[in-house]
Scaffold this active site. Structure first.
Site, PDB file in Angstrom:
ATOM      1  N   GLY A  96      62.832   9.473   7.658  1.00 51.85           N
ATOM      2  CA  GLY A  96      63.758   8.351   7.839  1.00 51.85           C
ATOM      3  C   GLY A  96      64.992   8.755   8.622  1.00 51.85           C
ATOM      4  O   GLY A  96      65.534   7.967   9.402  1.00 51.85           O
ATOM      5  N   SER A 176      69.604   0.297   2.621  1.00 48.73           N
ATOM      6  CA  SER A 176      69.739   1.692   3.051  1.00 48.73           C
ATOM      7  C   SER A 176      70.968   1.859   3.926  1.00 48.73           C
ATOM      8  O   SER A 176      71.182   1.076   4.855  1.00 48.73           O
ATOM      9  CB  SER A 176      68.494   2.131   3.829  1.00 48.73           C
ATOM     10  N   ASP A 319      69.877  10.146  -4.202  1.00 44.10           N
ATOM     11  CA  ASP A 319      68.918  11.260  -4.180  1.00 44.10           C
ATOM     12  C   ASP A 319      69.143  12.200  -5.358  1.00 44.10           C
ATOM     13  O   ASP A 319      68.213  12.559  -6.081  1.00 44.10           O
ATOM     14  CB  ASP A 319      69.008  12.028  -2.860  1.00 44.10           C
ATOM     15  N   ARG A 394      61.283  15.247  -3.551  1.00 44.58           N
ATOM     16  CA  ARG A 394      62.224  15.226  -4.682  1.00 44.58           C
ATOM     17  C   ARG A 394      61.503  15.087  -6.027  1.00 44.58           C
ATOM     18  O   ARG A 394      61.969  15.606  -7.034  1.00 44.58           O
ATOM     19  CB  ARG A 394      63.276  14.133  -4.501  1.00 44.58           C
TER      20      ARG A 394
END
Length: 433
Positions: A96, A176, A319, A394
Site C-alpha cells: 500500500g 486510510s 498497526d 503483523r
C-alpha cells in the site's frame, strides 16, 4: 505450508536494533526520486514493500545504487515528474505504501509533455481487494485521468500523466491516511495551488505528521489547518536534503516492547522520544497497562510490570494496536481496542483475523464493526494453536507473544514477515530465554 513452533519462553531480555521504518523508507525513496539532486537514504528497510517501490522507480527511469545489505540507497533525483513509454505496467505486490503514493505521483506531467503516456498499476490478489476509490476520486477532482481496469474502486488502475491542475479538492479521510499522504506528496508539483478539504474524521493522523515532516525536509511546506484543510502551493520542486536517515520502525518495536512488558526487560534502538512516528505512542499504552517504560533519545526500554487491561481509542496507532490485542491476554481484566475500522482494509481484514486466531488460543473475544473486546487467560490455560497469518506480517509477529505463556504456539507461513521485518523470528529468538 511452512510453519514455526515457538516453545514457552521463561523470560525475554536484550537489545533489538530495529530495521528501518516501512512508512519512512517508501516515502523517502519517492521524494528522493522526484527531488532535484542526489539523496543518500540510510537505514533503509530491506523488505518486500520497499523492494516493490525500488523496482517501480527503476522502471520509471530513476537511477540508484543500493548497498550490499540493501540498507543504504543513493538516489539520483529526476528533479521533475516521471516519464515512461506508453503501456508500461508496474506490479506492486501488496505494498500500500507504494500503490497509493505512486497512483498520485504518476498523474503528474512535465512541462512540454504533449502526449500523455498510459501506465498500469497492479498487484497481488489482496491488493485488488484494498480500496483506492477515495484517492482516485480526489485525484479526478484535481484533473487526473485514471480508470479502473477490473472492479470499480479497486486496483488495477490505468493512469495517464496529463497532469494535475490543483484547485479545491475534497478527500474522504475515514478509511486510510495513505490517500491523503499520496495527494499531499503530489500536490506541490501540480500546475497550481491545491486546497484539500477532509471529509469525515481523518484516521491515523500521526502518519500525516510523518508525511508533512518529510515533505519539509525535502523543501516543501504545507499549511495544515487542524487536519481539516491543507493548502499546498503548486509549481514547486522538491530539493534533495543530501542525506536522509530512516528511523527504526516504531510499529516493529511494539512486539519487543510488549514482550518486555509481559516477561522481562527489552530495549529497542533506532526510535526514541523525538521520533516522528506515531507508533512510538504504543509505549504510552504499555505504561497505562502497568509496564515500566524508559525513554531515551534513540531508544525505548520496557520492563515487566503487573499489567491491567485498558479500554482505549487506538485510531492513532492502528498497526501497533494489533500488538495490544495479543498482549491483552497477559493482563488482568478485559481490554477493549476502539475506533479501529481501518484494520478491515489492511493486508487482510485484521479485525476478523485477530478475533478468529485469539479464540484458537482460548480467549473470549467480541468482534465489533470497529472494536475488539478481549478477556485475558490464566497462563496455564492457553491452548497450543496453529495460527493462520493470512499473508499478513503483523499477524505473524503479534502471535509470537503467545509463547510467553506456558504453552507453545505454531505460526503458519512465518516468512510473511518479509513484508517489513524478514529477520523477526531470529531477533525474537535471540532475546528469549
Amino acid at each position: 505450508m511452512e510453519k514455526i513452533t515457538l516453545n514457552p519462553i521463561a523470560r525475554v531480555e536484550g537489545t533489538v536494533n530495529l530495521p528501518g521504518s516501512k512508512s519512512l523508507s517508501n516515502r523517502a525513496l519517492l521524494l528522493a526520486a522526484l527531488a532535484k539532486g542526489t539523496t543518500k537514504v540510510t537505514n533503509l528497510l530491506d523488505s518486500d514493500d520497499v523492494r516493490h517501490m525500488l523496482n517501480a522507480l527503476k522502471r520509471l527511469g530513476v537511477s540508484y545504487t543500493l548497498s550490499d545489505d540493501k540498507t543504504v540507497c543513493e538516489v539520483q533525483g529526476l528533479g521533475r515528474a516521471f516519464e515512461w513509454q506508453n503501456g508500461l505496467s508496474l506490479f506492486l505486490g501488496n505494498a500500500g505504501t507504494a500503490m497509493r503514493p505512486l497512483t498520485a505521483a504518476l498523474c503528474l506531467a512535465n512541462s512540454g509533455n504533449e502526449s500523455p503516456a498510459e501506465i498500469v498499476l497492479t498487484g497481488e490478489p489482496r491488493m485488488k481487494e484494498r480500496p483506492i476509490k477515495h484517492l482516485v476520486d480526489a485525484l479526478l477532482q484535481a484533473g487526473a485521468e485514471i480508470e479502473y481496469l477490473e472492479q470499480d474502486g479497486y486496483p488495477p488502475l490505468a493512469i495517464r500523466n496529463k497532469g494535475l491542475h490543483g484547485g479545491k479538492v475534497k478527500i474522504d479521510g475515514s478509511v486510510s491516511s495513505q490517500f491523503l499522504t499520496a495527494l499531499l506528496m503530489a500536490a506541490p508539483m501540480s500546475a497550481a495551488d491545491t486546497e484539500i478539504e477532509i471529509i469525515g474524521d481523518l484516521v491515523s493522523k500521526p502518519y500525516i505528521d510523518i508525511t508533512l515532516n518529510m515533505m519539509k525536509i525535502f523543501g516543501v511546506e504545507v499549511e495544515n489547518r487542524n487536519y481539516q484543510r491543507f493548502t499546498v502551493k503548486g509549481c514547486q520542486q522538491y530539493q534533495s536534503p543530501k542525506t536522509f536517515l530512516v528511523e527504526g520502525d516504531a510499529s516493529s518495536a511494539s512486539y519487543f516492547l510488549a514482550a518486555g512488558a509481559i516477561k522481562g526487560c527489552v530495549k529497542v534502538t533506532g526510535v526514541g522520544k523525538n521520533s516522528i512516528q506515531g507508533d512510538r505512542l504504543f509505549a504510552d499504552v504499555l505504561t497505562a497497562m502497568g509496564a515500566k517504560i524508559t525513554w531515551g533519545e534513540d531508544f525505548i526500554r520496557a520492563e515487566q510490570g503487573e499489567l491491567s487491561g485498558v479500554d482505549m481509542d487506538m485510531n492513532h496507532i492502528p498497526d501497533a494496536a494489533m500488538t495490544i490485542a495479543t498482549a491483552a491476554l497477559f493482563a488482568k481484566g478485559e481490554t477493549v481496542i476502539r475506533n479501529i475500522y481501518n484494520w478491515r482494509v489492511k493486508e487482510t481484514d485484521r479485525l476478523a483475523a485477530m478475533a478468529t486466531e485469539l479464540r484458537k488460543v482460548g480467549a473470549t473475544v467480541e468482534e465489533g464493526e470497529d472494536f475488539i473486546r478481549i478477556q485475558p487467560l490464566p497462563l496455564a490455560e492457553f491452548k497450543h494453536a496453529e495460527i493462520e497469518t493470512y499473508n499478513d506480517h503483523r499477524m505473524a509477529m503479534c502471535f509470537a507473544l503467545i509463547a510467553l505463556s506456558d504453552t507453545p504456539v505454531t505460526i503458519l507461513d512465518p516468512k510473511c514477515t518479509a513484508k517489513t521485518f524478514p529477520t523477526f523470528f531470529d531477533e525474537f529468538s535471540r532475546i528469549s530465554q
